[in-house]
Scaffold this active site. Structure first.
Site, PDB file in Angstrom:
ATOM      1  N   GLU A  76      24.167  67.124  -6.241  1.00  0.00           N
ATOM      2  CA  GLU A  76      24.443  68.444  -6.046  1.00  0.00           C
ATOM      3  C   GLU A  76      25.814  69.119  -6.173  1.00  0.00           C
ATOM      4  O   GLU A  76      26.771  68.685  -5.073  1.00  0.00           O
ATOM      5  CB  GLU A  76      23.834  68.695  -4.539  1.00  0.00           C
ATOM      6  CG  GLU A  76      22.395  68.237  -4.508  1.00  0.00           C
ATOM      7  CD  GLU A  76      21.225  69.035  -5.131  1.00  0.00           C
ATOM      8  OE1 GLU A  76      21.719  70.187  -5.599  1.00  0.00           O
ATOM      9  OE2 GLU A  76      20.204  68.584  -5.655  1.00  0.00           O
ATOM     10  N   CYS A  78      28.352  76.666  -2.098  1.00  0.00           N
ATOM     11  CA  CYS A  78      28.202  76.387  -3.667  1.00  0.00           C
ATOM     12  C   CYS A  78      27.226  77.334  -4.355  1.00  0.00           C
ATOM     13  O   CYS A  78      27.580  77.332  -5.645  1.00  0.00           O
ATOM     14  CB  CYS A  78      27.580  74.959  -3.594  1.00  0.00           C
ATOM     15  SG  CYS A  78      25.901  74.695  -2.925  1.00  0.00           S
TER      16      CYS A  78
END
Length: 462
Positions: free
Chosen positions: A213, A247
């Site tokens: 991720e 993110c």
């Protein structure tokens, strides 16, 4: 605290516990998920205190993004786990007449979960929910860059789980290297792309499957028919939540030339409404994690022209919500992931330009498009690629347990949340149960004079 030289022993104990079969039982998994949920309830204030010490993060942001968001994921797993675990009967080819095909969901074994510093609690615990639901044992490594949260995670896990079932390992780079040198059955990593490559390289030595991720530069597109006031609110919220250290935050803005000035005015007003004229005094605005990241952001802010914000205080690790205009594609601010409260702006006249611009760059973790035109929405989605995204919103896709979350290309591989978390930590074992009532001699040697018959057979079943 587990030391690097103790890691091998910890892994052996996990492997032995997994081999006992205890984690495979439905009742065991459900019990552990409920224990975890209760622990979150019991430690909510401590979690928010730790996050405040690490980030100056407000209680609202802490609860929304690090605590409250986990509960639906746990509840969803508890509700559906029995059906997820059931062997799944699938159709069988006529070639295997009178046989049956079954897919079994089996845990990998001992898994490693490495968490990041930006959402240091939630991005460790949410994958752990999937690992537990799938029946694995887990070793978790919280980020050393958020030490108060890391310490709390270790204390909670030690308190509620047997050490040979779930273990938290604290430490810096040396501990991470020691962990990655060992053989795990699965690795789940959340963090930057460069470290993601290191994780994947380490996993390759043991042929260990991974979920990565990562991040990237998520484009945010505001077309001329967008609801500018609403777009300003949703973009400002997604960008400046956690001081931009997200993110999947909007990384850069592509605004239609006709509405640019009006939109930037709406965005500036929205930021004032959110954090007042002095965001440094706002109780709702977080700080940069450390001096190194502050310096990196400070250097990026030299590109283009600051048209809003720009105030910073290195002693307080404060950078105000900032809008930067007149940036060029080759500027550092347009080639590096920003990961902070700085929003560069570029303009476009035709959506073709936007699609070409986005597609010429690494595929992002998210793409956000603001427009009321459905044909344009469909076109942008059809002709671009990203891990996920939103139409007329930002970041909110992360909060849905029914939407798999993950990247593509340099923004990551694999996904999780809800059933996707269970699937990530599960090996799907395919089994054909063959009948003994019929046996086709065609399959056995000698094969002389059988090719023509074989061809006819495959034409029939094709």
């Amino acid at each position: 605290m587990v030391k690097p030289k103790q890691i091998q022993q910890v892994i052996r104990e996990h492997n032995n516990f997994f081999a006992s079969g205890a984690t495979r039982e439905y009742a065991f998994r459900i019990r552990q998920l409920k224990i975890l949920k209760k622990a979150l309830r019991d430690h909510e204030e401590e979690i928010m205190d730790a996050l405040f010490k690490d980030f100056r993060k407000s209680k609202f942001e802490s609860y929304a993004s690090e605590i409250g968001i986990i509960y639906p994921d746990i509840d969803f797993a508890i509700k559906h786990l029995r059906s997820w675990m059931k062997p799944r009967r699938v159709s069988t080819s006529i070639v295997h007449f009178l046989s049956k095909s079954v897919v079994y969901s089996q845990p990998y074994g001992t898994v490693l979960i490495i968490g990041p510093w930006n959402y240091p609690f939630q991005l460790v615990i949410t994958p752990l929910v999937g690992a537990i639901a799938a029946g694995n044992t887990a070793i978790v490594k919280p980020s050393e860059l958020s030490p108060n949260t890391s310490s709390l995670i270790a204390r909670i896990i030690k308190k509620i789980f047997p050490e040979n079932y779930v273990t938290a390992v604290e430490g810096g780079v040396d501990v991470s290297k020691a962990l990655l040198a060992e053989h795990f059955d699965y690795i789940f990593f959340t963090g930057g792309t460069s470290i993601g490559r290191t994780v994947m390289e380490a996993a390759a030595k043991h042929l260990t499957p991974v979920t990565l991720e990562l991040g990237g530069k998520s484009p945010t597109i505001v077309d001329k028919d967008a609801d500018l006031s609403l777009a300003a609110k949703r973009i400002a919220w997604g960008k400046f939540f956690n001081a931009g250290q997200t993110c999947l935050a909007p990384d850069y803005l592509l605004v239609h030339k006709e509405v640019k000035e009006k939109f930037l005015a709406a965005l500036a007003k929205t930021i004032d409404d959110f954090y007042a004229k002095n965001p440094k005094a706002s109780p709702d605005y977080a700080r940069i994690i450390n001096a190194r990241h502050f310096s990196r952001l400070d250097a990026l802010m030299k590109d283009g022209a600051i048209v809003y914000g720009g105030q910073r205080d290195p002693k307080d690790l404060f950078i105000a919500p900032t809008i930067i205009d007149n940036v060029k594609p080759g500027n550092s601010i347009m080639t590096e992931e920003i990961f902070g409260p700085v929003l560069p702006v570029m303009t476009f006249e035709k959506i073709d330009e936007v699609i070409s611009f986005v597609n010429a760059r690494p595929r992002p973790l998210a793409l956000y498009y603001f427009s009321g035109d459905r044909k344009s929405q469909k076109r942008v989605l059809a002709e671009t690629s990203s891990g996920g995204g939103c139409i007329n919103d930002t970041v909110s896709q992360f909060g849905s347990e029914t939407l798999p979350f993950g990247g593509i290309g340099e923004s990551g591989m694999g996904s999780y949340h809800g059933k996707a978390s269970f699937d990530t930590f599960t090996h799907r074992r395919s089994i054909l149960v063959r009948s003994n009532k019929i046996d086709m001699p065609l399959r056995y040697p000698p094969y002389r004079n059988k090719v023509a018959l074989l061809k006819r057979l495959f034409r029939i079943i094709g």
